[in-house]
Design an enzyme around this catalytic site. Sequence first.
Site, PDB file in Angstrom:
ATOM      1  N   GLN A 105       0.820  -1.220   0.000  1.00 39.20           N
ATOM      2  CA  GLN A 105       0.000   0.000   0.000  1.00 39.20           C
ATOM      3  C   GLN A 105       0.856   1.273   0.000  1.00 39.20           C
ATOM      4  O   GLN A 105       0.342   2.360  -0.272  1.00 39.20           O
ATOM      5  CB  GLN A 105      -0.939  -0.007   1.200  1.00 39.20           C
ATOM      6  CG  GLN A 105      -0.235   0.148   2.529  1.00 39.20           C
ATOM      7  CD  GLN A 105      -1.179  -0.004   3.713  1.00 39.20           C
ATOM      8  OE1 GLN A 105      -1.565  -1.108   4.077  1.00 39.20           O
ATOM      9  NE2 GLN A 105      -1.550   1.113   4.323  1.00 39.20           N
ATOM     10  N   CYS A 111      -5.201   0.495   3.642  1.00 39.85           N
ATOM     11  CA  CYS A 111      -5.268  -0.919   4.032  1.00 39.85           C
ATOM     12  C   CYS A 111      -6.681  -1.475   3.873  1.00 39.85           C
ATOM     13  O   CYS A 111      -6.866  -2.620   3.485  1.00 39.85           O
ATOM     14  CB  CYS A 111      -4.790  -1.107   5.456  1.00 39.85           C
ATOM     15  SG  CYS A 111      -5.820  -0.294   6.685  1.00 39.85           S
ATOM     16  N   HIS A 249      -5.902  -1.393  11.625  1.00 40.38           N
ATOM     17  CA  HIS A 249      -5.317  -1.865  10.377  1.00 40.38           C
ATOM     18  C   HIS A 249      -6.150  -3.022   9.837  1.00 40.38           C
ATOM     19  O   HIS A 249      -6.606  -3.865  10.587  1.00 40.38           O
ATOM     20  CB  HIS A 249      -3.881  -2.315  10.658  1.00 40.38           C
ATOM     21  CG  HIS A 249      -3.084  -2.660   9.439  1.00 40.38           C
ATOM     22  ND1 HIS A 249      -3.155  -1.950   8.266  1.00 40.38           N
ATOM     23  CD2 HIS A 249      -2.181  -3.654   9.231  1.00 40.38           C
ATOM     24  CE1 HIS A 249      -2.331  -2.500   7.382  1.00 40.38           C
ATOM     25  NE2 HIS A 249      -1.732  -3.522   7.933  1.00 40.38           N
TER      26      HIS A 249
END
Length: 299
Positions: A105, A111, A249
């Site tokens: 990324q 994410c 995340h």
Amino acid sequence: MKYFAFAALIVLALSGPAIELKDSDLVCPQEMIDEINSIQDSWTASSEWVGQMTVAEAKLKASSISRPREFPEKDWGALINYFSAPASFDSRQQWPGCVHPILNQEQCGSCWAFGASEALSDRLCIATNGTVNVTLSPQYLVSCDSQNYGCNGGYADLAWRFMKDTGVPTYSCVPYIAADGTCPTKCADGSALQFYKATSVNTYSGPSSIQAAILAGGPVEVTFQVYKDFMSYSGGIYKHTKGEFVGNHCVKIIGWGNQSGTNYWIVANSWGTSWGLQGFFWIAFGQCGIDSQGVAGSA
Ligand SMILES: *[C@@H]1O[C@H](CO)[C@@H](O)[C@H](O)[C@H]1NC(C)=O
Ligand SMILES: *[C@@H]1O[C@H](CO)[C@@H](O)[C@H](O)[C@H]1NC(C)=O
Ligand SMILES: *[C@@H]1O[C@H](CO)[C@@H](O)[C@H](O)[C@H]1NC(C)=O
């Protein structure tokens, strides 16, 4: 005063534990790495990947937002009470060639788009026995999903909402640029966009439900809490050991295992192959909310 307290509460709810993190600080100073390696032996910390990364840079790598679920909890019925997962399972062995390569990324808080598009790519391949074998475009989600925030973060569930309602084209059609970009109306090579969609999206909460979901259809996207020490992970079964909360995340769980009595998940990250175990990591069940809320749809 009342309003101020209310606003402060909202900020707390969005940002997790209220600990002052200075953006310019190193996220994993060498003393911290040494201490992690001296006080436990479940996992290994290393400065190799994290190097001189600052807290501000780390925050961009972990910037999804957790919020109430969008999709109904999967109802496995009475089945789940009798369900006993195998001690270990790896989607890469079960469905060779269907777990797509580790992506990166880069410096973009995307994410949420990677976890979602990657899980759907694998699930499409698995559901079609390799007939539909494509890597889907996280960039299309970043540039086109107006309910999310592009490189400033997003919700896993809303990415699945978008993949269900609109669908996403392939990675080669809309390649990754690690920036918000503008929503394209055709592929990079000028051909027409072709959309791949998710159907029957569900929430999967808890280890058994996530295991059952993976056995039934392949990898599942989850959101978990990243603490500073996670950035230095280089192998073993991660358990939060040192350092403050950095951000939420999104990642893709592809399987699990059991070593010395500890059950762990096998997870694909989106920080490139030089991070962790060639881009993957192992994390103990229950750590950092890793298995508290998964999301995935049928392909
Ligand atoms: C899917 O495509 C990749 C890249 O071309 C290939 O390595 C993999 O074996 C394919 N998977 C299947 C199941 O055919
Ligand atoms: C799936 O694909 C593999 C490899 O092409 C083939 O050997 C197998 O028979 C296929 N399975 C089904 C159920 O179609
Ligand atoms: C993991 O393995 C250990 C033995 O190695 C066993 O005692 C434990 O029950 C296993 N856990 C699960 C949930 O299978």
